[in-house]
Design an enzyme around this catalytic site. Structure first.
Site, PDB file in Angstrom:
ATOM      1  N   ASN A  36       0.831  -1.202   0.000  1.00 51.63           N
ATOM      2  CA  ASN A  36       0.000   0.000   0.000  1.00 51.63           C
ATOM      3  C   ASN A  36       0.870   1.258   0.000  1.00 51.63           C
ATOM      4  O   ASN A  36       0.600   2.221  -0.733  1.00 51.63           O
ATOM      5  CB  ASN A  36      -0.900   0.037   1.248  1.00 51.63           C
ATOM      6  CG  ASN A  36      -2.009  -0.991   1.215  1.00 51.63           C
ATOM      7  OD1 ASN A  36      -2.399  -1.469   0.160  1.00 51.63           O
ATOM      8  ND2 ASN A  36      -2.521  -1.322   2.386  1.00 51.63           N
ATOM      9  N   GLY A  58      -4.567   9.238  15.345  1.00 49.82           N
ATOM     10  CA  GLY A  58      -5.831   9.114  14.631  1.00 49.82           C
ATOM     11  C   GLY A  58      -6.280  10.466  14.101  1.00 49.82           C
ATOM     12  O   GLY A  58      -5.457  11.264  13.621  1.00 49.82           O
ATOM     13  N   ASP A 113      -1.131   3.108   6.702  1.00 50.84           N
ATOM     14  CA  ASP A 113      -0.236   3.056   5.549  1.00 50.84           C
ATOM     15  C   ASP A 113      -0.313   4.360   4.765  1.00 50.84           C
ATOM     16  O   ASP A 113       0.687   4.836   4.232  1.00 50.84           O
ATOM     17  CB  ASP A 113      -0.604   1.881   4.642  1.00 50.84           C
ATOM     18  CG  ASP A 113      -0.532   0.548   5.375  1.00 50.84           C
ATOM     19  OD1 ASP A 113       0.314   0.407   6.267  1.00 50.84           O
ATOM     20  OD2 ASP A 113      -1.341  -0.344   5.063  1.00 50.84           O
TER      21      ASP A 113
END
Length: 320
Positions: A39, A231, A263
């Site tokens: 990714n 986050g 990622d």
């Protein structure tokens, strides 16, 4: 000659299209390309950088699909081998309206888990600027752990900057104790370590971003920077000299799929460094691409082109 290199296990993922249905009950699935490190390579390639991906697949339809899809994504495949003796890993992924989706892996004894260590001798390190490693490849087998350590030492010898994402996958490890011990040992060999809050709690016993950063800075002379992912709240940057700052994140209205967000952060951060941006600018880009990632169903479908990234920044500026 590539700017960026990574090693990992590529997989086909079958993502359920039935929202909030369990993997047992879901009837319709869409096939995508997957693999955490892959990714990252795809996202960095999409932003215009030269990349190489090191791994092995089987000669089955999944393996052939992966080689084609990786090449179509603009990622170098000269170190992506085919092994007729082993199969290609794949997994199932739930689609949820909120939270993290359920996943189920089919990857034991895969071609990637049996990677031929002699393949490392083919790698051209000239011009390589950054290599991204994670704990996933080490979890696949004792063979791959030895390969990862070998590659890491070669990168250090060639003065290549190494970034490390713990990327914890408990289902792949024999025990949590081994996962913690091996992951923290691997982090010692990286210049930049990028744990998340939840990973920090598992790996060193705290959810305090500063304590997590201090743990990784203090355990190794090689580690110069730790970025603790928070986050939607952004990320904490802390450096060896004690300097630190929190970079704010981006809020999104609707989360489609959280897989690939971490990622995506790595994509933004590493591509920023490749372009000569500051740590702060690179982390901000990481937050942006992480936000874009959660708005798409595939593991890497939401990673932007330069134009799409610029448009996202403009949209966010208009909202502020």
């Amino acid at each position: 000659m590539a700017e960026f290199l990574t090693i990992g296990e590529p997989m086909a993922v079958f993502a359920a299209e039935n929202v909030d249905a369990t993997l047992v009950d879901a009837a319709n699935f869409q096939k995508y390309l997957a693999g955490a490190e892959l990714n990252v390579a795809i996202g960095i390639s999409r932003l215009g950088h030269s990349t190489e991906y090191v791994s092995s697949v089987g000669t089955d339809p999944f393996g052939k699909y992966i080689i084609k899809a990786v090449s179509d994504a603009g990622v170098g495949t000269q170190y992506l081998d085919s092994n007729p003796d082993f199969w290609t890993g794949f997994y199932l992924k739930q689609r949820v309206s909120h939270g993290d989706p359920q996943t189920y892996y089919f990857r034991k004894n895969s071609a990637a888990a049996n990677f031929d260590s002699s393949s490392l001798d083919k790698i051209d390190f000239d011009g390589l600027k950054i290599a991204h490693l994670s704990g996933i490849f080490a979890a696949l087998s004792d063979n791959d752990l030895a390969v990862l350590k070998d590659l890491n030492q070669r990168l250090i010898q060639h003065n290549v900057t190494v970034t490390f994402d713990p990327n914890l996958r408990p289902a792949l490890w024999s025990s949590q104790e081994r996962m913690v011990a091996v992951t923290n040992e691997l982090a010692k060999q990286a210049n930049v370590v990028m744990p998340g809050i939840n990973e920090g709690e598992i790996l060193m016993g705290s959810r305090d971003p500063e304590k997590i950063a201090d743990f990784y800075l203090q355990q190794s002379e090689l580690t110069q920077t730790v970025i603790v992912k928070l986050g939607p709240d952004g990320a904490l940057i802390k450096q060896k000299d004690g300097s630190q700052e929190v970079v704010s994140g981006f809020r999104v209205d609707h989360v489609v799929d959280t897989v690939g967000a971490g990622d995506g952060f790595a994509v933004g951060f590493i591509s920023g460094l490749l372009e000569g941006k500051t740590l702060r600018e690179s982390v901000k880009r990481g937050c942006a691409i992480g936000a874009l990632a959660v708005m798409s169903p595939g593991d890497n479908d939401g990673y932007p082109t330069p134009t799409q990234l610029a448009d996202f920044y403009k949209q966010q500026a208009a909202l502020s």
